[in-house]
Design a protein around this motif. Structure first.
Motif, PDB file in Angstrom:
ATOM      1  N   SER A  16       0.515  -1.104  -0.225  1.00  0.00           N
ATOM      2  CA  SER A  16      -0.068   0.191  -0.457  1.00  0.00           C
ATOM      3  C   SER A  16       1.060   0.957  -0.017  1.00  0.00           C
ATOM      4  CB  SER A  16      -0.745   0.783   1.621  1.00  0.00           C
ATOM      5  OG  SER A  16      -1.700  -0.799   1.152  1.00  0.00           O
ATOM      6  N   TYR A  59       1.477   6.818   4.963  1.00  0.00           N
ATOM      7  CA  TYR A  59       1.734   6.813   3.938  1.00  0.00           C
ATOM      8  C   TYR A  59       0.931   7.571   2.867  1.00  0.00           C
ATOM      9  CZ  TYR A  59       3.269   1.835   4.802  1.00  0.00           C
ATOM     10  OH  TYR A  59       3.958   0.857   5.189  1.00  0.00           O
ATOM     11  N   TYR A  89       4.161   3.579  12.031  1.00  0.00           N
ATOM     12  CA  TYR A  89       5.657   4.374  11.681  1.00  0.00           C
ATOM     13  C   TYR A  89       5.662   5.021  12.849  1.00  0.00           C
ATOM     14  CZ  TYR A  89       5.128   0.254   8.051  1.00  0.00           C
ATOM     15  OH  TYR A  89       5.136  -0.420   7.274  1.00  0.00           O
ATOM     16  N   PRO A 205       9.579  -7.018  -1.714  1.00  0.00           N
ATOM     17  CA  PRO A 205       9.905  -8.193  -1.953  1.00  0.00           C
ATOM     18  C   PRO A 205      10.743  -8.339  -3.422  1.00  0.00           C
ATOM     19  CG  PRO A 205       7.619  -8.460  -2.521  1.00  0.00           C
ATOM     20  CD  PRO A 205       7.920  -7.089  -1.756  1.00  0.00           C
ATOM     21  N   SER A 249       0.958  -2.347  -7.482  1.00  0.00           N
ATOM     22  CA  SER A 249       1.076  -2.256  -8.502  1.00  0.00           C
ATOM     23  C   SER A 249       0.122  -1.606  -9.015  1.00  0.00           C
ATOM     24  CB  SER A 249       1.899  -3.880  -8.818  1.00  0.00           C
ATOM     25  OG  SER A 249       1.225  -3.734 -10.378  1.00  0.00           O
ATOM     26  N   VAL A 250       0.199  -1.040 -10.136  1.00  0.00           N
ATOM     27  CA  VAL A 250      -0.996  -0.229 -10.353  1.00  0.00           C
ATOM     28  C   VAL A 250      -1.633  -0.718 -12.606  1.00  0.00           C
ATOM     29  CG1 VAL A 250      -0.497   2.076  -9.004  1.00  0.00           C
ATOM     30  CG2 VAL A 250       0.467   1.656 -11.464  1.00  0.00           C
ATOM     31  N   HIS A 254       1.162  -6.512 -14.348  1.00  0.00           N
ATOM     32  CA  HIS A 254       2.089  -6.724 -13.631  1.00  0.00           C
ATOM     33  C   HIS A 254       0.824  -7.003 -12.414  1.00  0.00           C
ATOM     34  CE1 HIS A 254       5.208  -3.637 -14.856  1.00  0.00           C
ATOM     35  NE2 HIS A 254       5.339  -4.763 -15.058  1.00  0.00           N
TER      36      HIS A 254
HETATM   37  N1  LIG Z   1       7.379  -2.335   7.142  1.00  0.00           N
HETATM   38  C1  LIG Z   1       7.996  -1.724   6.573  1.00  0.00           C
HETATM   39  O1  LIG Z   1       9.157  -1.372   6.907  1.00  0.00           O
HETATM   40  C2  LIG Z   1       7.633  -1.797   4.972  1.00  0.00           C
HETATM   41  C3  LIG Z   1       9.287  -0.815   4.331  1.00  0.00           C
HETATM   42  C4  LIG Z   1       8.612  -1.071   3.265  1.00  0.00           C
HETATM   43  C5  LIG Z   1       7.278  -0.807   2.747  1.00  0.00           C
HETATM   44  N2  LIG Z   1       6.677  -1.853   3.266  1.00  0.00           N
HETATM   45  C6  LIG Z   1       5.597  -2.400   3.125  1.00  0.00           C
HETATM   46  O2  LIG Z   1       5.473  -3.124   1.349  1.00  0.00           O
HETATM   47  C7  LIG Z   1       4.632  -2.962   0.420  1.00  0.00           C
HETATM   48  C8  LIG Z   1       5.598  -3.357  -0.932  1.00  0.00           C
HETATM   49  O3  LIG Z   1       6.476  -2.543  -0.437  1.00  0.00           O
HETATM   50  P1  LIG Z   1       7.328  -1.655  -2.170  1.00  0.00           P
HETATM   51  O4  LIG Z   1       5.680  -1.388  -2.949  1.00  0.00           O
HETATM   52  O5  LIG Z   1       7.937  -0.132  -1.873  1.00  0.00           O
HETATM   53  O6  LIG Z   1       8.074  -2.679  -2.966  1.00  0.00           O
HETATM   54  P2  LIG Z   1       7.503  -3.707  -4.227  1.00  0.00           P
HETATM   55  O7  LIG Z   1       6.379  -4.056  -4.018  1.00  0.00           O
HETATM   56  O8  LIG Z   1       8.756  -4.573  -4.116  1.00  0.00           O
HETATM   57  O9  LIG Z   1       7.732  -2.484  -5.697  1.00  0.00           O
HETATM   58  C9  LIG Z   1       6.847  -2.197  -6.061  1.00  0.00           C
HETATM   59  C10 LIG Z   1       7.317  -1.464  -7.533  1.00  0.00           C
HETATM   60  O10 LIG Z   1       7.430  -2.345  -8.619  1.00  0.00           O
HETATM   61  C11 LIG Z   1       6.519  -2.673  -9.820  1.00  0.00           C
HETATM   62  N3  LIG Z   1       6.161  -4.147  -9.719  1.00  0.00           N
HETATM   63  C12 LIG Z   1       5.136  -4.756  -9.152  1.00  0.00           C
HETATM   64  N4  LIG Z   1       5.271  -5.891  -9.851  1.00  0.00           N
HETATM   65  C13 LIG Z   1       5.359  -6.139 -10.761  1.00  0.00           C
HETATM   66  C14 LIG Z   1       6.364  -7.062 -12.012  1.00  0.00           C
HETATM   67  N5  LIG Z   1       5.161  -7.821 -12.198  1.00  0.00           N
HETATM   68  N6  LIG Z   1       6.855  -7.100 -13.005  1.00  0.00           N
HETATM   69  C15 LIG Z   1       7.376  -5.147 -13.046  1.00  0.00           C
HETATM   70  N7  LIG Z   1       7.935  -4.471 -11.871  1.00  0.00           N
HETATM   71  C16 LIG Z   1       5.894  -4.441 -11.334  1.00  0.00           C
HETATM   72  C17 LIG Z   1       5.870  -1.570  -9.103  1.00  0.00           C
HETATM   73  O11 LIG Z   1       5.805  -0.389 -10.420  1.00  0.00           O
HETATM   74  P3  LIG Z   1       3.856  -1.047 -11.629  1.00  0.00           P
HETATM   75  O12 LIG Z   1       3.036  -0.659 -10.415  1.00  0.00           O
HETATM   76  O13 LIG Z   1       4.463  -0.726 -13.091  1.00  0.00           O
HETATM   77  O14 LIG Z   1       3.998  -2.586 -11.373  1.00  0.00           O
HETATM   78  C18 LIG Z   1       6.161  -0.627  -8.163  1.00  0.00           C
HETATM   79  O15 LIG Z   1       6.913   0.307  -8.647  1.00  0.00           O
HETATM   80  C19 LIG Z   1       4.729  -1.110   0.253  1.00  0.00           C
HETATM   81  O16 LIG Z   1       4.276  -1.040  -0.107  1.00  0.00           O
HETATM   82  C20 LIG Z   1       4.612  -1.659   1.834  1.00  0.00           C
HETATM   83  O17 LIG Z   1       3.005  -2.024   2.006  1.00  0.00           O
HETATM   84  C21 LIG Z   1       6.748  -2.384   4.434  1.00  0.00           C
END
Ligand SMILES: NC(=O)c1ccc[n+]([C@@H]2O[C@H](COP(=O)([O-])OP(=O)(O)OC[C@H]3O[C@@H](n4cnc5c(N)ncnc54)[C@H](OP(=O)(O)O)[C@@H]3O)[C@@H](O)[C@H]2O)c1
Length: 312
Positions: A16, A59, A89, A205, A249-250, A254
């Motif tokens: 999110s 957020y 947080y 991830p 992802s938006v 994906h």
């Molecule tokens: N607990 C903590 O400290 C903490 C810290 C950081 C994050 N989080 C949580 O973890 C969640 C996930 O992390 P994140 O959103 O930062 O990073 P992420 O999920 O690793 O990466 C998101 C990015 O990857 C792209 N993506 C997604 N699926 C894809 C695919 N199949 N192929 C290519 N690109 C892809 C998305 O672009 P598109 O939109 O173009 O698909 C987006 O720009 C966060 O949203 C948050 O809720 C928690």
């Protein structure tokens, strides 16, 4: 663990952070798209049966939660069919009173009277004290305002103490694991949670897509062998370990790709190779993480974001 309506929780979850633009209340918003893009992506994801997420009021300066609620209302899914973790947080909370206000706005914006889990980070406990944090969370559990409690970015000691305090009400530990960053794996944090019956949720991830820029030989090889994308190989490996990655992802393409990442099985030797991979030590010079005394915030977050600065 199930949703309040008794639905199984999906293997992957919704990321999110980034909905409504990337940024916390104390940070500038970047990468903002039109609101409708996020709402449409969320409606699509929810309607595909992806039913868990963690979300913080901070957020997107509050916009993530507002858009998430909009999407939930537009989708065919009910509040009770999703498992919603409210994260606190400490970065933009000055006191426990602020945290209480945060919880109140979470319920108001979501028009709900409960969270499925309320999450704090180890840095939250450090900032506000163990006793205050524990009694704050016990109060929510007692009054039914949250079903469970969760923890993020915590040391083994902090996880054990939290388990002693909350026992089976301790739902999940949110930690980071990606193809390159194995520090929590090497510290046995995921194994510890498995042993204690705590769910391992994996944040960021795909390292916001930075993993694939490296074209690591093993990922390229397995993507070719199984005719999948590198993201699918990574998500499949994490799910095979029994962990639950949350992906943001938006893009419909994906989202479909991420959902389909759980629909195939690799050979056990390939899972082993994924487990054993580490970036070559001669190229990788990360700073040491002291979980009990991070220099600023949760330094695991910095380590994840700065991998490229430490790898040559
Ligand atoms: N607990 C903590 O400290 C903490 C810290 C950081 C994050 N989080 C949580 O973890 C969640 C996930 O992390 P994140 O959103 O930062 O990073 P992420 O999920 O690793 O990466 C998101 C990015 O990857 C792209 N993506 C997604 N699926 C894809 C695919 N199949 N192929 C290519 N690109 C892809 C998305 O672009 P598109 O939109 O173009 O698909 C987006 O720009 C966060 O949203 C948050 O809720 C928690």
């Amino acid at each position: 663990m199930k949703t309040l309506s008794g639905k199984e929780i999906s293997k992957i979850g919704i990321g999110s952070y980034g909905i409504g633009g990337r940024g916390h209340r104390d940070m500038e918003i970047t990468e903002k798209l039109e609101d409708e893009k996020y709402v449409d992506a969320l409606v699509y994801t929810l309607d595909q049966g992806i039913n868990f997420t963690e979300i913080a009021v901070g957020y997107g300066h509050g916009q993530s939660l507002i858009l998430f609620k909009k999407a939930l209302d537009k989708s065919t899914v009910n509040r009770k069919d999703i498992f919603l973790t409210h994260s606190l947080y400490p970065r933009d909370l000055l006191s426990i009173k602020d945290a209480n206000r945060d919880v109140k706005s979470f319920y108001e914006i979501m028009e709900t009277d409960y969270a499925d889990s309320t999450l704090v980070t180890q840095s939250f406990i450090k900032k506000f004290g163990e006793d205050s944090t524990y009694s704050f969370l016990h109060e929510f559990l007692k009054t039914g305002k949250t079903r469970f409690v969760s923890l993020s970015n915590a040391s083994p000691e902090c996880i054990r103490n939290f388990k002693k305090e909350f026992n089976y009400k301790f739902y999940a530990h949110e930690g980071h694991l990606s193809f390159e960053i194995r520090v929590l794996q090497d510290r046995e944090i995921f194994n510890l949670c498995d042993d204690l019956g705590i769910k391992n949720i994996i944040w960021r991830p795909l390292r916001r897509n930075k993993t694939f820029l490296h074209n690591w030989d093993l990922l390229v090889e397995l993507a070719e062998k199984y005719q999948r994308t590198q993201s699918q190989i990574v998500l499949n490996w994490l799910c095979n370990l029994g962990y639950s990655p949350m992906v943001m992802s938006v893009s419909q393409k994906h989202i479909d790709e991420n959902i389909a990442s759980t629909n195939f099985t690799m050979l056990s030797e390939d899972y082993e190779r994924m487990n054993d991979f580490r970036p070559s030590a001669s190229n990788y010079h990360p700073p040491k993480i002291d979980f009990n005394n991070p220099s600023e915030g949760d330094s695991i977050v910095t380590l994840v974001n700065d991998f490229e600065n430490h790898y040559n």
